[in-house]
Scaffold this motif. Structure first.
Motif, short mmCIF file in Angstrom:
data_model
loop_
_atom_site.label_atom_id
_atom_site.label_comp_id
_atom_site.label_asym_id
_atom_site.label_seq_id
_atom_site.Cartn_x
_atom_site.Cartn_y
_atom_site.Cartn_z
N GLY A 58 -36.40 -10.79 -13.31
CA GLY A 58 -36.69 -11.17 -11.94
C GLY A 58 -37.65 -12.33 -11.83
N THR A 59 -37.69 -13.19 -12.83
CA THR A 59 -38.60 -14.33 -12.86
C THR A 59 -38.36 -15.25 -11.67
OG1 THR A 59 -38.66 -14.23 -15.28
CG2 THR A 59 -39.36 -16.30 -14.26
N ASP A 60 -39.44 -15.63 -10.97
CA ASP A 60 -39.29 -16.54 -9.83
C ASP A 60 -39.46 -17.98 -10.28
OD1 ASP A 60 -42.06 -17.11 -10.01
OD2 ASP A 60 -42.57 -15.67 -8.44
N ALA A 61 -39.28 -18.93 -9.37
CA ALA A 61 -39.24 -20.34 -9.73
C ALA A 61 -40.57 -20.83 -10.29
CB ALA A 61 -38.83 -21.17 -8.52
N GLY A 62 -41.68 -20.39 -9.71
CA GLY A 62 -42.98 -20.83 -10.20
C GLY A 62 -43.25 -20.35 -11.61
N LEU A 63 -42.98 -19.07 -11.86
CA LEU A 63 -43.20 -18.52 -13.19
C LEU A 63 -42.21 -19.14 -14.19
CD1 LEU A 63 -44.67 -16.58 -15.05
CD2 LEU A 63 -43.12 -14.75 -14.27
N LEU A 64 -40.99 -19.39 -13.74
CA LEU A 64 -40.01 -20.02 -14.61
C LEU A 64 -40.54 -21.34 -15.16
CD1 LEU A 64 -37.14 -20.33 -15.84
CD2 LEU A 64 -36.50 -21.45 -13.69
N GLN A 65 -41.11 -22.17 -14.29
CA GLN A 65 -41.60 -23.46 -14.76
C GLN A 65 -42.69 -23.28 -15.82
OE1 GLN A 65 -40.51 -26.85 -13.47
NE2 GLN A 65 -41.23 -26.92 -15.59
N ARG A 66 -43.58 -22.33 -15.61
CA ARG A 66 -44.63 -22.10 -16.59
C ARG A 66 -44.06 -21.61 -17.92
NH1 ARG A 66 -46.94 -20.05 -11.86
NH2 ARG A 66 -46.78 -17.85 -12.47
N ARG A 67 -43.08 -20.71 -17.84
CA ARG A 67 -42.46 -20.20 -19.07
C ARG A 67 -41.71 -21.31 -19.82
NH1 ARG A 67 -45.61 -16.26 -18.78
NH2 ARG A 67 -44.94 -14.21 -18.01
N LEU A 68 -41.00 -22.15 -19.09
CA LEU A 68 -40.28 -23.24 -19.75
C LEU A 68 -41.24 -24.23 -20.39
CD1 LEU A 68 -37.42 -23.99 -17.18
CD2 LEU A 68 -37.24 -22.73 -19.34
N ASP A 69 -42.33 -24.53 -19.71
CA ASP A 69 -43.33 -25.42 -20.28
C ASP A 69 -43.89 -24.84 -21.58
OD1 ASP A 69 -43.04 -27.18 -18.17
OD2 ASP A 69 -44.80 -26.45 -17.07
N GLU A 70 -44.17 -23.54 -21.57
CA GLU A 70 -44.72 -22.90 -22.77
C GLU A 70 -43.69 -22.87 -23.89
OE1 GLU A 70 -46.87 -18.70 -24.16
OE2 GLU A 70 -46.18 -18.95 -22.09
N ALA A 71 -42.46 -22.54 -23.55
CA ALA A 71 -41.41 -22.51 -24.57
C ALA A 71 -41.22 -23.89 -25.20
CB ALA A 71 -40.10 -22.03 -23.96
N ALA A 72 -41.23 -24.93 -24.39
CA ALA A 72 -41.07 -26.29 -24.91
C ALA A 72 -42.22 -26.66 -25.84
CB ALA A 72 -40.96 -27.28 -23.76
N GLU A 73 -43.43 -26.24 -25.50
CA GLU A 73 -44.58 -26.52 -26.36
C GLU A 73 -44.44 -25.82 -27.71
OE1 GLU A 73 -47.20 -28.67 -26.23
OE2 GLU A 73 -45.91 -29.44 -24.64
N ILE A 74 -43.96 -24.59 -27.69
CA ILE A 74 -43.72 -23.88 -28.95
C ILE A 74 -42.69 -24.64 -29.79
CG2 ILE A 74 -42.73 -21.77 -29.95
CD1 ILE A 74 -43.90 -20.28 -27.47
N MET A 75 -41.62 -25.09 -29.17
CA MET A 75 -40.58 -25.81 -29.89
C MET A 75 -41.11 -27.13 -30.46
SD MET A 75 -37.52 -24.96 -27.16
CE MET A 75 -36.14 -25.74 -28.00
N ARG A 76 -41.98 -27.80 -29.72
CA ARG A 76 -42.54 -29.07 -30.20
C ARG A 76 -43.46 -28.87 -31.41
NH1 ARG A 76 -43.39 -29.83 -24.52
NH2 ARG A 76 -41.67 -31.09 -23.68
#
Length: 266
Positions: A58-76
């Motif tokens: 049930g992730t909302d748009a605001g939390l989604l952006q934070r999760r994607l930012d964190e996931a991208a940082e892990i990948m980098r």
């Protein structure tokens, strides 16, 4: 939108199976369960073993952006490329609508679609195909052939496919992995492994020179048949690519959550 329970099952199967696969490839793999994110990263040449997925429901748009930012940082932070897996039905309506824009902001590029599937379809009858004989993966030569078929099917360098499975004891014993041989030459492969009382189907591939002959379906049926016979499992799950999605319903799988795979922008 599909039944949420099926989508949760699909995500949890990924997290469970990829934990096994990442640690098999490297006992020191990055395997972490963070708030809303599961990291399953072997940091090897075989990109499918380098995985991050969103686990919130049930992730909302605001939390989604934070999760994607964190996931991208892990990948980098990793030396090898891999994929972020997103199960769309775990997002609320606003987050699904914002997913493309949010991924772009996080520095992620859409790679390809997928579909979670599951079914109470086991046991299956003993499969056969007039062109094929089936051989269980038990040797390093078999592992090399399995990796090569996946590399050719998914467009990876051969060394990347081999790197995913080389010297694995698990794939020779704990995984029910099979090659389909035509006149003695490996042309297709499929595997199942038990996780949470289910069989998970993984790394199904057919050499591009031998596609559209039913070989992938036949060897998948073999891996399911043998896996169910060994474990007693009656339910199976998988994550299908676009190429495989039309095949699996013929075996008895039902689609659940649509998926998106992302890589880092170059």
């Amino acid at each position: 939108m599909h039944d949420l329970a099926d989508s949760v099952e699909s995500m949890e199967q990924l997290a469970a199976v990829w934990r096994i696969m990442a640690l098999d490839r490297d006992p020191d793999a990055d395997v972490r369960d963070l708030p809303g994110i599961a990291v399953r990263w072997a940091d090897c040449r075989f990109a499918f073993w380098n995985c991050v997925t969103l686990t919130g429901i049930g992730t909302d748009a605001g939390l989604l952006q934070r999760r994607l930012d964190e996931a991208a940082e892990i990948m980098r932070s990793k030396s090898r490329p891999g994929f972020l897996w997103v199960f769309e039905d775990l997002l609320d309506d606003g987050a699904r609508a914002a997913l493309g824009t949010a991924a772009e902001r996080a520095g992620l590029a859409y790679a390809f679609p997928g579909t979670g599937m599951a079914g109470d379809l086991l046991p299956l009858t003993e499969p056969d195909h007039p062109d094929l004989t089936f051989v269980r993966v038990t040797t390093d030569e078999h592992l090399r052939a399995y990796g090569d078929i996946n590399a050719r099917a998914y467009g990876f360098p051969l060394e990347d496919g081999r790197d995913g499975l080389a010297r694995s004891a698990l794939w020779k014993d704990g995984v029910h992995a099979y090659l389909g041989l035509r006149d003695g030459t490996p042309v297709a492969c499929a595997a199942t492994v038990e996780a949470r009382g289910r069989l998970f189907v993984l790394l199904v591939a057919t050499d591009p020179a031998w596609q559209h002959r039913g070989y992938g379906e036949a060897v998948t049926r073999k891996a399911l048949h043998e896996g169910a016979r060994a474990t007693g499992a009656t339910r199976a799950t998988l994550h299908a690519t676009a190429a495989g999605a039309p095949v699996y319903p013929r075996i008895g799988f039902r689609p659940n959550s649509p998926m998106r795979f992302y890589t880092l922008k170059s």
